[in-house]
Write a protein that holds these residues in place. Structure first.
Motif, PDB file in Angstrom:
ATOM      1  N   GLN A  24       0.803  -1.223   0.000  1.00 34.54           N
ATOM      2  CA  GLN A  24       0.000   0.000   0.000  1.00 34.54           C
ATOM      3  C   GLN A  24       0.836   1.274   0.000  1.00 34.54           C
ATOM      4  OE1 GLN A  24      -3.438   0.095  -0.500  1.00 34.54           O
ATOM      5  NE2 GLN A  24      -2.930  -2.012  -1.005  1.00 34.54           N
ATOM      6  N   ILE A  25       1.970   1.229  -0.719  1.00 35.15           N
ATOM      7  CA  ILE A  25       2.772   2.427  -0.935  1.00 35.15           C
ATOM      8  C   ILE A  25       2.869   2.659  -2.436  1.00 35.15           C
ATOM      9  CG2 ILE A  25       4.090   2.116   1.205  1.00 35.15           C
ATOM     10  CD1 ILE A  25       6.449   1.252  -0.546  1.00 35.15           C
ATOM     11  N   GLN A  26       3.308   3.857  -2.813  1.00 34.70           N
ATOM     12  CA  GLN A  26       3.384   4.192  -4.227  1.00 34.70           C
ATOM     13  C   GLN A  26       4.245   3.189  -4.978  1.00 34.70           C
ATOM     14  OE1 GLN A  26       4.524   8.220  -5.105  1.00 34.70           O
ATOM     15  NE2 GLN A  26       4.694   7.806  -7.288  1.00 34.70           N
ATOM     16  N   LEU A  27       3.708   2.709  -6.071  1.00 37.74           N
ATOM     17  CA  LEU A  27       4.407   1.741  -6.908  1.00 37.74           C
ATOM     18  C   LEU A  27       5.554   2.431  -7.632  1.00 37.74           C
ATOM     19  CD1 LEU A  27       3.986  -1.246  -7.497  1.00 37.74           C
ATOM     20  CD2 LEU A  27       2.669  -0.594  -9.503  1.00 37.74           C
ATOM     21  N   SER A  28       6.731   1.853  -7.534  1.00 34.66           N
ATOM     22  CA  SER A  28       7.912   2.404  -8.198  1.00 34.66           C
ATOM     23  C   SER A  28       8.773   1.246  -8.693  1.00 34.66           C
ATOM     24  CB  SER A  28       8.724   3.272  -7.234  1.00 34.66           C
ATOM     25  OG  SER A  28       9.335   2.471  -6.235  1.00 34.66           O
ATOM     26  N   VAL A  29       9.661   1.563  -9.611  1.00 34.35           N
ATOM     27  CA  VAL A  29      10.584   0.548 -10.119  1.00 34.35           C
ATOM     28  C   VAL A  29      11.412  -0.005  -8.971  1.00 34.35           C
ATOM     29  CG1 VAL A  29      12.585   0.162 -11.609  1.00 34.35           C
ATOM     30  CG2 VAL A  29      10.630   1.477 -12.460  1.00 34.35           C
ATOM     31  N   ARG A  30      11.921   0.863  -8.124  1.00 35.92           N
ATOM     32  CA  ARG A  30      12.725   0.410  -6.983  1.00 35.92           C
ATOM     33  C   ARG A  30      11.921  -0.529  -6.087  1.00 35.92           C
ATOM     34  NH1 ARG A  30      17.022   1.243  -3.709  1.00 35.92           N
ATOM     35  NH2 ARG A  30      16.600   0.633  -1.582  1.00 35.92           N
ATOM     36  N   HIS A  31      10.673  -0.153  -5.808  1.00 31.73           N
ATOM     37  CA  HIS A  31       9.834  -0.978  -4.936  1.00 31.73           C
ATOM     38  C   HIS A  31       9.655  -2.375  -5.532  1.00 31.73           C
ATOM     39  CE1 HIS A  31       6.933  -1.989  -1.881  1.00 31.73           C
ATOM     40  NE2 HIS A  31       6.114  -2.398  -2.843  1.00 31.73           N
ATOM     41  N   ILE A  32       9.348  -2.436  -6.823  1.00 33.74           N
ATOM     42  CA  ILE A  32       9.133  -3.719  -7.493  1.00 33.74           C
ATOM     43  C   ILE A  32      10.402  -4.565  -7.495  1.00 33.74           C
ATOM     44  CG2 ILE A  32       8.646  -4.809  -9.710  1.00 33.74           C
ATOM     45  CD1 ILE A  32       6.854  -2.278 -10.269  1.00 33.74           C
ATOM     46  N   LEU A  33      11.525  -3.948  -7.811  1.00 33.20           N
ATOM     47  CA  LEU A  33      12.770  -4.707  -7.962  1.00 33.20           C
ATOM     48  C   LEU A  33      13.443  -5.064  -6.647  1.00 33.20           C
ATOM     49  CD1 LEU A  33      14.420  -2.916 -11.000  1.00 33.20           C
ATOM     50  CD2 LEU A  33      13.014  -4.988 -10.990  1.00 33.20           C
ATOM     51  N   LEU A  34      13.345  -4.201  -5.652  1.00 31.24           N
ATOM     52  CA  LEU A  34      14.163  -4.393  -4.451  1.00 31.24           C
ATOM     53  C   LEU A  34      13.414  -4.456  -3.122  1.00 31.24           C
ATOM     54  CD1 LEU A  34      17.022  -1.861  -5.270  1.00 31.24           C
ATOM     55  CD2 LEU A  34      16.962  -4.309  -5.746  1.00 31.24           C
ATOM     56  N   ASP A  35      12.265  -3.813  -3.018  1.00 25.59           N
ATOM     57  CA  ASP A  35      11.687  -3.595  -1.697  1.00 25.59           C
ATOM     58  C   ASP A  35      10.400  -4.344  -1.378  1.00 25.59           C
ATOM     59  OD1 ASP A  35      13.777  -1.786  -1.233  1.00 25.59           O
ATOM     60  OD2 ASP A  35      12.598  -0.089  -1.979  1.00 25.59           O
ATOM     61  N   CYS A  36       9.594  -4.673  -2.371  1.00 24.73           N
ATOM     62  CA  CYS A  36       8.273  -5.242  -2.093  1.00 24.73           C
ATOM     63  C   CYS A  36       8.398  -6.582  -1.353  1.00 24.73           C
ATOM     64  CB  CYS A  36       7.477  -5.428  -3.383  1.00 24.73           C
ATOM     65  SG  CYS A  36       5.785  -5.990  -3.048  1.00 24.73           S
ATOM     66  N   GLN A  37       7.666  -6.666  -0.254  1.00 25.83           N
ATOM     67  CA  GLN A  37       7.684  -7.874   0.564  1.00 25.83           C
ATOM     68  C   GLN A  37       7.133  -9.086  -0.178  1.00 25.83           C
ATOM     69  OE1 GLN A  37       5.459  -6.876   4.061  1.00 25.83           O
ATOM     70  NE2 GLN A  37       6.868  -5.262   4.677  1.00 25.83           N
ATOM     71  N   LYS A  38       6.254  -8.842  -1.139  1.00 24.18           N
ATOM     72  CA  LYS A  38       5.640  -9.929  -1.903  1.00 24.18           C
ATOM     73  C   LYS A  38       6.700 -10.777  -2.609  1.00 24.18           C
ATOM     74  CE  LYS A  38       2.137  -8.870  -4.595  1.00 24.18           C
ATOM     75  NZ  LYS A  38       1.304  -8.470  -5.765  1.00 24.18           N
ATOM     76  N   TYR A  39       7.809 -10.146  -3.001  1.00 21.65           N
ATOM     77  CA  TYR A  39       8.829 -10.828  -3.793  1.00 21.65           C
ATOM     78  C   TYR A  39      10.112 -11.121  -3.014  1.00 21.65           C
ATOM     79  CZ  TYR A  39       5.606  -8.974  -7.254  1.00 21.65           C
ATOM     80  OH  TYR A  39       4.475  -8.651  -7.952  1.00 21.65           O
ATOM     81  N   ASP A  40      10.087 -10.960  -1.702  1.00 22.15           N
ATOM     82  CA  ASP A  40      11.288 -11.205  -0.884  1.00 22.15           C
ATOM     83  C   ASP A  40      11.880 -12.588  -1.110  1.00 22.15           C
ATOM     84  OD1 ASP A  40      11.476  -8.725   0.314  1.00 22.15           O
ATOM     85  OD2 ASP A  40      10.496  -9.330   2.186  1.00 22.15           O
ATOM     86  N   ASP A  41      11.056 -13.617  -1.042  1.00 21.60           N
ATOM     87  CA  ASP A  41      11.556 -14.993  -1.188  1.00 21.60           C
ATOM     88  C   ASP A  41      12.156 -15.216  -2.570  1.00 21.60           C
ATOM     89  OD1 ASP A  41      10.808 -15.633   1.397  1.00 21.60           O
ATOM     90  OD2 ASP A  41       8.908 -16.538   0.797  1.00 21.60           O
ATOM     91  N   LEU A  42      11.466 -14.729  -3.593  1.00 23.63           N
ATOM     92  CA  LEU A  42      11.954 -14.905  -4.960  1.00 23.63           C
ATOM     93  C   LEU A  42      13.277 -14.176  -5.163  1.00 23.63           C
ATOM     94  CD1 LEU A  42      11.601 -15.956  -7.819  1.00 23.63           C
ATOM     95  CD2 LEU A  42      10.278 -13.875  -8.317  1.00 23.63           C
ATOM     96  N   ARG A  43      13.392 -12.970  -4.621  1.00 24.24           N
ATOM     97  CA  ARG A  43      14.661 -12.230  -4.750  1.00 24.24           C
ATOM     98  C   ARG A  43      15.796 -12.999  -4.103  1.00 24.24           C
ATOM     99  NH1 ARG A  43      11.291  -7.616  -4.004  1.00 24.24           N
ATOM    100  NH2 ARG A  43      11.718  -7.639  -1.788  1.00 24.24           N
ATOM    101  N   GLY A  44      15.519 -13.644  -2.992  1.00 29.21           N
ATOM    102  CA  GLY A  44      16.534 -14.465  -2.345  1.00 29.21           C
ATOM    103  C   GLY A  44      16.911 -15.680  -3.172  1.00 29.21           C
ATOM    104  N   GLN A  45      15.914 -16.340  -3.742  1.00 33.40           N
ATOM    105  CA  GLN A  45      16.161 -17.527  -4.571  1.00 33.40           C
ATOM    106  C   GLN A  45      16.980 -17.184  -5.811  1.00 33.40           C
ATOM    107  OE1 GLN A  45      12.307 -19.074  -5.547  1.00 33.40           O
ATOM    108  NE2 GLN A  45      11.828 -19.586  -3.435  1.00 33.40           N
ATOM    109  N   LEU A  46      16.664 -16.046  -6.437  1.00 32.88           N
ATOM    110  CA  LEU A  46      17.349 -15.647  -7.666  1.00 32.88           C
ATOM    111  C   LEU A  46      18.651 -14.887  -7.408  1.00 32.88           C
ATOM    112  CD1 LEU A  46      14.328 -14.443  -9.830  1.00 32.88           C
ATOM    113  CD2 LEU A  46      15.531 -16.627  -9.950  1.00 32.88           C
TER     114      LEU A  46
END
Length: 77
Positions: A24-46
């Motif tokens: 529920q924060i402003q969508l940004s490239v940085r948020h999508i690539l580095l910060d969004c909690q939704k993708y934490d696990d995937l970022r770790g795997q990759l």
């Protein structure tokens, strides 16, 4: 970098700023690539880089594309 259709199309359409559906924060490239909690696990795997500067190095291009395809956002950029 930092502007794309997904995060800035609202300006052209006169709409409200898009928000991340989870954080529920402003969508940004940085948020999508580095910060969004939704993708934490995937970022770790990759083994996603932890800064935008690292992410946008030429040798990371395939990783960037794979990540965006995996989270179903590649076609929205």
């Amino acid at each position: 970098m930092g502007h794309c259709k997904l995060t800035h199309e609202y300006l052209l359409k006169g709409q409200s700023t898009p928000l991340c559906d989870l954080c529920q924060i402003q969508l940004s490239v940085r948020h999508i690539l580095l910060d969004c909690q939704k993708y934490d696990d995937l970022r770790g795997q990759l083994e996603i880089p932890t800064t935008l500067e690292q992410f946008f190095q030429p040798e990371q291009l395939n990783l960037l594309i794979d990540y965006l395809k995996t989270i179903y956002l590649f076609q929205h950029l």
